[in-house]
Every structure is written in structure tokens, then in C-alpha cells.
Write a protein that holds these residues in place. Structure first.
Motif, PDB file in Angstrom:
ATOM      1  N   LYS A 333     -14.446  24.919  -6.580  1.00 14.68           N
ATOM      2  CA  LYS A 333     -13.352  25.386  -7.416  1.00 14.68           C
ATOM      3  C   LYS A 333     -13.389  24.732  -8.792  1.00 14.68           C
ATOM      4  O   LYS A 333     -13.221  25.406  -9.824  1.00 14.68           O
ATOM      5  N   ASP A 334     -13.659  23.425  -8.827  1.00 13.36           N
ATOM      6  CA  ASP A 334     -13.757  22.728 -10.116  1.00 13.36           C
ATOM      7  C   ASP A 334     -14.932  23.255 -10.938  1.00 13.36           C
ATOM      8  O   ASP A 334     -14.827  23.419 -12.170  1.00 13.36           O
ATOM      9  N   PHE A 335     -16.028  23.546 -10.264  1.00 11.91           N
ATOM     10  CA  PHE A 335     -17.189  24.082 -10.983  1.00 11.91           C
ATOM     11  C   PHE A 335     -16.890  25.452 -11.566  1.00 11.91           C
ATOM     12  O   PHE A 335     -17.292  25.758 -12.706  1.00 11.91           O
ATOM     13  N   VAL A 336     -16.182  26.289 -10.820  1.00 11.55           N
ATOM     14  CA  VAL A 336     -15.857  27.639 -11.307  1.00 11.55           C
ATOM     15  C   VAL A 336     -14.981  27.559 -12.557  1.00 11.55           C
ATOM     16  O   VAL A 336     -15.244  28.232 -13.570  1.00 11.55           O
ATOM     17  N   PHE A 337     -13.952  26.709 -12.519  1.00 18.05           N
ATOM     18  CA  PHE A 337     -13.086  26.567 -13.688  1.00 18.05           C
ATOM     19  C   PHE A 337     -13.857  26.002 -14.882  1.00 18.05           C
ATOM     20  O   PHE A 337     -13.676  26.435 -16.030  1.00 18.05           O
ATOM     21  N   GLY A 338     -14.726  25.025 -14.613  1.00 21.65           N
ATOM     22  CA  GLY A 338     -15.497  24.426 -15.699  1.00 21.65           C
ATOM     23  C   GLY A 338     -16.462  25.408 -16.341  1.00 21.65           C
ATOM     24  O   GLY A 338     -16.583  25.461 -17.577  1.00 21.65           O
ATOM     25  N   VAL A 343     -18.101  29.096 -20.723  1.00 17.04           N
ATOM     26  CA  VAL A 343     -18.549  30.431 -21.146  1.00 17.04           C
ATOM     27  C   VAL A 343     -17.647  30.970 -22.246  1.00 17.04           C
ATOM     28  O   VAL A 343     -18.119  31.578 -23.221  1.00 17.04           O
ATOM     29  N   ASN A 344     -16.353  30.763 -22.109  1.00 16.38           N
ATOM     30  CA  ASN A 344     -15.425  31.225 -23.164  1.00 16.38           C
ATOM     31  C   ASN A 344     -15.704  30.526 -24.498  1.00 16.38           C
ATOM     32  O   ASN A 344     -15.651  31.158 -25.556  1.00 16.38           O
ATOM     33  N   GLU A 345     -16.005  29.224 -24.438  1.00 14.91           N
ATOM     34  CA  GLU A 345     -16.342  28.506 -25.673  1.00 14.91           C
ATOM     35  C   GLU A 345     -17.620  29.061 -26.295  1.00 14.91           C
ATOM     36  O   GLU A 345     -17.707  29.235 -27.511  1.00 14.91           O
ATOM     37  N   ALA A 346     -18.614  29.330 -25.451  1.00 15.75           N
ATOM     38  CA  ALA A 346     -19.880  29.867 -25.975  1.00 15.75           C
ATOM     39  C   ALA A 346     -19.681  31.233 -26.609  1.00 15.75           C
ATOM     40  O   ALA A 346     -20.267  31.537 -27.659  1.00 15.75           O
ATOM     41  N   LYS A 347     -18.847  32.078 -25.976  1.00 14.04           N
ATOM     42  CA  LYS A 347     -18.591  33.405 -26.545  1.00 14.04           C
ATOM     43  C   LYS A 347     -17.858  33.308 -27.879  1.00 14.04           C
ATOM     44  O   LYS A 347     -18.162  34.054 -28.816  1.00 14.04           O
ATOM     45  N   SER A 348     -16.895  32.404 -27.986  1.00 13.97           N
ATOM     46  CA  SER A 348     -16.158  32.258 -29.243  1.00 13.97           C
ATOM     47  C   SER A 348     -17.062  31.749 -30.361  1.00 13.97           C
ATOM     48  O   SER A 348     -16.982  32.208 -31.500  1.00 13.97           O
ATOM     49  N   LEU A 349     -17.976  30.844 -30.018  1.00  8.52           N
ATOM     50  CA  LEU A 349     -18.918  30.354 -31.030  1.00  8.52           C
ATOM     51  C   LEU A 349     -19.863  31.460 -31.467  1.00  8.52           C
ATOM     52  O   LEU A 349     -20.223  31.567 -32.648  1.00  8.52           O
ATOM     53  N   ALA A 350     -20.272  32.316 -30.525  1.00 10.13           N
ATOM     54  CA  ALA A 350     -21.177  33.416 -30.873  1.00 10.13           C
ATOM     55  C   ALA A 350     -20.479  34.445 -31.758  1.00 10.13           C
ATOM     56  O   ALA A 350     -21.079  35.018 -32.673  1.00 10.13           O
ATOM     57  N   LEU A 360     -26.547  33.767 -26.193  1.00 10.40           N
ATOM     58  CA  LEU A 360     -26.924  34.042 -24.816  1.00 10.40           C
ATOM     59  C   LEU A 360     -26.968  35.532 -24.560  1.00 10.40           C
ATOM     60  O   LEU A 360     -26.357  36.316 -25.275  1.00 10.40           O
ATOM     61  N   ASN A 361     -27.670  35.880 -23.504  1.00 10.37           N
ATOM     62  CA  ASN A 361     -27.714  37.273 -23.060  1.00 10.37           C
ATOM     63  C   ASN A 361     -26.404  37.599 -22.361  1.00 10.37           C
ATOM     64  O   ASN A 361     -26.081  37.031 -21.320  1.00 10.37           O
ATOM     65  N   MET A 368     -23.754  36.316 -13.937  1.00  9.54           N
ATOM     66  CA  MET A 368     -23.510  34.976 -13.397  1.00  9.54           C
ATOM     67  C   MET A 368     -22.032  34.794 -13.059  1.00  9.54           C
ATOM     68  O   MET A 368     -21.682  34.252 -11.992  1.00  9.54           O
ATOM     69  N   LEU A 369     -21.146  35.255 -13.928  1.00  9.90           N
ATOM     70  CA  LEU A 369     -19.718  35.121 -13.667  1.00  9.90           C
ATOM     71  C   LEU A 369     -19.297  35.953 -12.455  1.00  9.90           C
ATOM     72  O   LEU A 369     -18.452  35.526 -11.656  1.00  9.90           O
ATOM     73  N   GLU A 370     -19.873  37.139 -12.311  1.00  6.70           N
ATOM     74  CA  GLU A 370     -19.570  37.956 -11.132  1.00  6.70           C
ATOM     75  C   GLU A 370     -20.019  37.264  -9.853  1.00  6.70           C
ATOM     76  O   GLU A 370     -19.307  37.274  -8.832  1.00  6.70           O
ATOM     77  N   THR A 371     -21.197  36.667  -9.887  1.00  7.52           N
ATOM     78  CA  THR A 371     -21.698  35.945  -8.709  1.00  7.52           C
ATOM     79  C   THR A 371     -20.796  34.778  -8.356  1.00  7.52           C
ATOM     80  O   THR A 371     -20.472  34.543  -7.181  1.00  7.52           O
ATOM     81  N   ILE A 372     -20.353  34.049  -9.369  1.00 14.26           N
ATOM     82  CA  ILE A 372     -19.471  32.904  -9.124  1.00 14.26           C
ATOM     83  C   ILE A 372     -18.141  33.369  -8.532  1.00 14.26           C
ATOM     84  O   ILE A 372     -17.618  32.750  -7.580  1.00 14.26           O
TER      85      ILE A 372
END
Length: 671
Positions: A333-338, A343-350, A360-361, A368-372
């Protein structure tokens, strides 16, 4: 004469057609060979520059060179020598002289290029001295190549260091191990692992761990894209080797894998990185390493979150994501939230970039998010126990692979070059004593503790070396697993193996307050080898004969020890069949006190556990039906009259009713 000539002509006329054809073929063959000889002669003449039977450039300077030598010799001797006389005779034209000159000139023609270079280098100095440059210097003669060069075997550049360091014997062992690993498959993993373990025992442990680990990692990381079946077989091989030769093999291999992982990551070799990730994931599935290590690796990857990190995270989650969720749901659960926040930070920077090109692709990130999310919501199918790995898992269970699980490892710990000692053990104390005085003090303390243990063993009547060794291991163990592993390393056999349980029970009875450490260690030993269970049962019966003369504290510790062993199902209530609990003559006050404390300790468990404990007696097969009936009736008699009838027995009255019903539960239905 005319008659003879006529007869010869007749004989010639009498030749058959076959003889005539044969004669024609012979003539053609001779002419063809003559033409070949002429062609070869023309080629040789062209190479040697021969024209009209003579070599060109007849004046090569050799005569002048020899004339200089003869002149010097004549000056020294005061007249002509024999050599000069012969030399003068040779100046006269003759066929022999021409042949000698031709041979010398042929030698000089072969070294023409070297003479030109030599001439150009020495022309300046020789011109100043007024001397003529010789074209046949001794340095111009090519050095003869050593004969040993042809016999030296070629060694590839990347293997030259290894060839210089390893002996011929180790190189042969490496080739043998490599051949076995090349044939490794699910059908022969047992036999290959046993054979490699035999090879491992013939060499030094450090050399064996290094050599076999290198070959395993080379087989997995190099080559084409590996599939999950390939990684599973090699992970099973590593688990089997750890069971057969020790957990240090798997620990060192994982450390080498982590270093190779980082090297391949720096090279951006995605193919090799995926193969290593699959191997590590299946090592987690086969209980070689714990899920904590995989979570730590996922945390490191999520911090960087490059294209290669996303691919590696996907590989781990698809392979062992459901096992990670089952082992530690909170960590998942902690890994999913992290990862979602990262990912949100990476998208905002992009999006804030001027060029608008994402780092990123996006499709891979979404997958990856769907799998998680699927793993978090338990929608993914577990790959922990697929049908095609059932045979491997059954084999590893026979080897007791749960005992080789490496706990408490961190990814940074694997990459630490300063790790020393048995760094893979969870109870390891890091050695950071740089000062010699501090190290000497620590060693002296350990020596004093060891001396105290030896003195204590002597006080406890540990009168043999085996008993003293077992006593020191049990009393100095950091935890029950540490003591268990050290006891196994003693490699006791025969009657010596029986001393383990006797020393353990004696140590438990000597305690002022009961310690569950002894029961946990005894349960581990009983589950490892059933012979320990039989030895413990006979040891308890021997102590039951001494209950009347036994100290009260020892009697109470024994009662609690047996109750804990029965509650953990390491022993059964059938251990009480040596005592007739309904015979008033055997039930002395000390015996009544002991067994009443035993029953009260059993009744302290919950109702389901009490039901299962007494049900086990109801369905346990006994070759003597009378003895089985006496045990059941004796238990009911003793509990009713000496446990429930007391003032404190009212609390266990309900448990007694459950016990009565369980003793009649012949069907063996458990709660």
C-alpha cells in the motif's frame, strides 16, 4: 638388318587400338606437364627478374664488401691470402661463378625492401665518411621466429586475466560447471544441483561461491531474451544449492547479482536487466530472499523513475507482485501511494517543459499504473504456484527451503563494498572497530564469556565434549534460529545426536522462571528431524520417573514445557500414556501437582485449540486398543477429580466439556 627392320615394322603395325590410344594419352600428358613447367618457369623468372637465363642487377655490392674484408686482411698479413687468391680466380667468367652470384643475388632480392629502409637511414653518415653503403647488413636478415609460438594456444582477450590467475584444475572445474548449467532444465534440476553441490565440496567455499555464482549470472544475464521458465529453473537451482551447501552461497550470489544489476543499468542494457530482474523475482518466489529486499529495490527504482526503471518495475510486479502483496500488504500500500505521487510529479514536470516532449513513455506509464492498481485490488492472477512449477516446489519442500530464507537484507547493503563477516545474517553485529585496543577488548570479552559458559557447563554436569558443545550453543544463541543452525553444523550422528534434546530439556529445567525459548527451539528440531521427537518423548518419560524426588521449580518448568510442546502440536497427549492417571497409587501429591499444572496450562488456550488437541488423541492410531482406552479414561478421571474439582477449576469447566466431546470425535473434525 633389313629383315629385322621389316619385322619391327610389322610389330608396330600389329599394335592394338587400345595401345595406340594409350600412347596418344601419354604424349598429351607429357606435353601438358611440359607446358605447366614452362608456365612455372616464366612466373619464377618474373619474380626473380631473370632474363635470358641471368638475373638482373648483377652488381649488388657484395663483391665490394668482400673485397674490403680481403684488403684489410692483406694489409695485416703483408701480402695476399688464400682467400684473396680464390676471390681473384672467381672473377673470371665461368658457369660456376655465375651460379654462385645468382644465389647471392637471390638472397639480396628477398630483402630488398629492408635494405632500402636501412640504406635511407645510413646514407647520410656513410656519405660523410666517404664510404660505400652496403646493402647486405647483418641486421637485415630477418630474425627467426621461435618455435614455441606455433604451439601456444590462443586465448580470447576477455579470458586472459582469468587464464593467468586460475590453475588448470580450476579451469577444468569451471568448464564442467558451465556444461552442467547449459543442460539445466526443469526435468533435471535435482540431479544437476546435486552434482554441482558435490563439485562445490571438493574446492574452497569462497572459490566455489565465486565460480558457480559467476557462471549462473553469466548464463542468466547474457544471451537472448530470457523467459520466466528459464529464470525459474535457475532460481530453483540457487535455492537447492543453498539448501545443500549453505545460505552463504545464495547470499554472495545475490550480492553479485545486485552489483551486476547496477552495472547493466549504467550501460542501459535493458535485455540483460530484464533477465536479472526475472531471476531475482523467482528467487523471492522460491524463498531464497524475502520480500523486504524486493520492496527496497522497488523503492530505489521509484525514486529515479526513468524509462528503464518503469520497465523493471513492471517486470517485478508481473512476476511476483501478488506474492509481495500477500507477504506484506502494508508495504504494498505504501509503495502504491509513493509511486502514484512520483508519477504525478513526473507528469507535471513534463507538461511544464517548453518543448512539450515528455520524459517518459505515457503508454508504458499508464500500463504500469494499471498493473499496480490490479495488484492492489487483488485482480491479478498469482504466479507464485503455477502448475508447471509444482514439481520444483515439491522438491524444494523436501530440502526444507524455508530454512534458507535471507531476512533483513537491503539493496544498499548488497552494494556496500565494506561489508564483512556473515553480513547476510539478520542478527549480525556490524564490526566497526578500527582501533586495535577496542578490538582487543572485544576479543577478550568474548573469551571471558566463553570461559564462563564452559564453567557453567561443568557445573551443570555436562561431562562430555558433545554435551558441553551443545550447552554452549544453546545458551549463547542470539535467537532460536541461530542456535538451530549452529547445532546442525555440529554434524552429530548416532548416539551423539540424542544428546541434543536431553541437554535442551535440562537447560529448560534449570531456569528459575520458565522460558519459551527452549520450546520454540525444541519444536524447530522436532519438525526438522522426527528422531528428535522420539528422543524428546523418552527424555520426558525419564523425568516422569523422578517426579517424586524432583525439585518443585524443575517440576513446574517441565509441566509448562510439555504443555507448550503439546499446544504447538510438536507432541501429542499420548506422551502421558506412560502414566496411569487413574491409579491412586501412582498419583502421589507431587505427581498430582505436576499434571494438574500441565492440564491448566493446556486449558489456557482458546476453545478451538483445546478441541484440536484432544481430537488428536481420539483419532491417533495405537496398536494396543486397551492402552488407548486407558489413556482417554485416565485423562477424563484426572481432569474431573483433580482439576475441575478444585477452587480454581471452575474457570476450566467449560473447557473440560469441550475436551470430553473431542475425545469422542473419532471422525477427526477440527475447529
Amino acid at each position: 638388318m633389313k629383315k629385322n627392320d621389316a619385322s619391327m615394322k610389322k610389330k608396330e603395325k600389329r599394335k592394338t587400338k587400345f595401345e595406340q590410344l594409350l600412347e596418344m594419352e601419354t604424349k598429351n600428358l607429357v606435353s601438358a606437364r611440359a607446358e605447366e613447367d614452362l608456365e612455372l618457369e616464366r612466373k619464377l623468372a618474373k619474380k626473380l627478374k631473370v632474363k635470358k637465363g641471368k638475373l638482373l642487377s648483377s652488381d649488388d655490392g657484395l663483391n665490394d664488401l668482400f673485397d674490403g674484408f680481403t684488403a684489410a686482411a692483406a694489409d695485416d698479413d703483408g701480402g695476399e691470402t688464400e682467400y684473396t687468391k680464390k676471390r681473384k680466380k672467381k672473377k673470371s667468367p665461368s658457369s660456376d661463378d655465375d651460379n654462385d652470384d645468382d644465389v647471392k643475388l637471390a638472397v639480396s632480392a628477398r630483402n630488398k625492401n629492408k635494405r632500402r629502409k636501412k640504406k635511407s637511414e645510413t646514407s647520410k653518415s656513410s656519405a660523410a665518411a666517404g664510404e660505400k653503403v652496403s646493402e647486405a647488413e647483418p641486421d637485415d636478415v630477418p630474425d627467426e621466429e621461435p618455435k614455441t609460438k606455433a604451439s601456444v594456444k590462443y586465448v580470447a582477450p576477455h579470458l586472459r586475466d582469468r587464464a593467468n590467475k586460475e590453475s588448470a584444475e580450476l579451469s577444468q572445474i569451471r568448464r564442467r560447471v558451465r556444461g552442467l548449467l547449459n543442460r539445466l532444465s526443469e526435468s533435471n534440476v535435482e540431479s544437476v544441483t546435486e552434482e554441482v553441490a558435490m563439485i562445490f565440496r571438493t574446492i574452497a567455499r569462497s572459490v566455489g561461491c565465486q565460480m558457480i555464482g559467476e557462471e549462473v549470472l553469466a548464463s542468466c544475464s547474457q544471451g537472448p531474451r530470457g523467459n520466466e521458465q528459464y529464470a525459474a529453473v535457475f532460481a530453483a537451482f540457487i535455492a537447492g544449492m543453498a539448501c545443500l551447501v549453505g545460505i552463504d552461497f545464495s547470499a554472495k550470489l545475490i550480492a553479485n547479482l545486485a552489483k551486476l544489476f547496477e552495472d547493466e543499468y549504467s550501460k542501459e542494457d535493458g535485455l540483460s536487466l530484464r533477465n536479472l530482474t526475472l531471476l531475482l523475482s523467482y528467487m523471492c518466489i522460491f524463498d531464497v530472499c524475502s520480500s523486504d529486499l524486493i520492496y527496497d529495490l522497488l523503492s530505489e527504482l521509484s525514486k529515479r523513475l526513468t524509462e528503464m526503471d518503469v520497465s523493471t518495475i513492471l517486470t517485478i510486479l508481473e512476476c511476483c507482485g501478488m506474492k509481495l502483496r500477500g507477504d506484506d500488504p502494508v508495504a504494498m500500500k505504501d509503495f502504491v501511494f509513493g509511486i502514484q505521487s512520483r508519477v504525478n510529479e513526473a507528469k507535471s514536470l513534463a507538461e511544464n517543459k517548453q518543448d512539450g516532449k515528455p520524459k517518459l513513455n505515457s503508454k508504458r506509464m499508464e500500463f504500469m499504473l494499471e498493473t499496480i492498481c490490479d495488484i492492489k485490488n487483488n485482480k491479478r492472477r498469482s504466479k507464485e504456484e503455477p502448475s508447471h512449477h509444482a514439481r520444483i516446489k515439491k522438491w524444494l519442500q523436501k530440502l526444507r527451503n524455508e530454512d534458507i530464507l535471507l531476512r533483513g537484507l537491503k539493496w544498499n547493503k548488497l552494494l556496500d563494498p565494506q561489508k564483512k563477516g556473515q553480513w547476510w545474517l539478520s542478527g549480525e553485529i556490524a564490526s566497526k572497530l578500527d582501533n586495535v585496543e577496542e578490538m582487543a577488548t572485544a576479543i577478550s570479552k568474548e573469551v571471558l564469556e566463553a570461559q564462563k559458559l564452559v564453567q557453567l557447563a561443568a557445573a551443570q554436569r555436562m561431562n562430555t565434549d558433545v554435551r558441553r558443545a551443545i550447552f554452549c550453543i544453546i545458551m549463547s544463541g542470539e535467537d532460536y534460529m541461530d542456535a538451530f543452525e549452529k547445532i546442525l553444523r555440529l554434524n552429530l550422528s548416532g548416539k551423539q545426536d540424542r544428546e541434543i534434546m536431553r541437554v535442551l530439556v535440562d537447560c529448560c529445567l534449570q531456569e528459575k522462571l520458565f522460558n519459551k525459548y527452549y520450546t520454540v527451539l525444541a519444536s524447530k528440531l522436532c519438525s526438522h528431524d522426527k528422531n528428535h521427537k522420539f528422543t524428546l518423548q523418552y527424555c520426558i518419560w525419564d523425568h516422569y520417573k523422578e517426579l517424586d524426588s524432583m525439585e518443585l521449580s524443575r517440576s513446574m518448568n517441565l509441566a509448562k514445557f510439555v504443555a507448550e510442546m503439546i499446544s504447538s502440536f510438536s507432541l501429542s497427549l499420548a506422551v502421558l500414556k506412560a502414566i496411569d492417571l487413574k491409579d491412586p497409587e501412582q498419583l502421589t501429591p507431587r505427581r498430582i501437582m505436576h499434571f494438574r499444572r500441565l492440564m491448566e496450562a493446556i486449558f489456557e488456550n482458546n476453545d478451538a485449540l483445546v478441541w484440536n488437541i484432544f481430537t488428536r488423541v481420539a483419532v491417533a492410531p495405537d496398536p494396543d486398543p486397551k492402552r488407548e482406552a486407558d489413556l482417554k479414561s485416565g485423562l477424563l478421571f484426572f481432569i474431573k477429580n483433580y482439576v475441575v474439582a478444585t477452587d480454581s477449576g471452575k474457570k476450566v469447566a467449560g473447557k473440560f466439556e469441550i475436551a470430553k466431546k473431542a475425545l469422542q470425535n473419532v471422525a477427526g473434525v477440527l475447529m
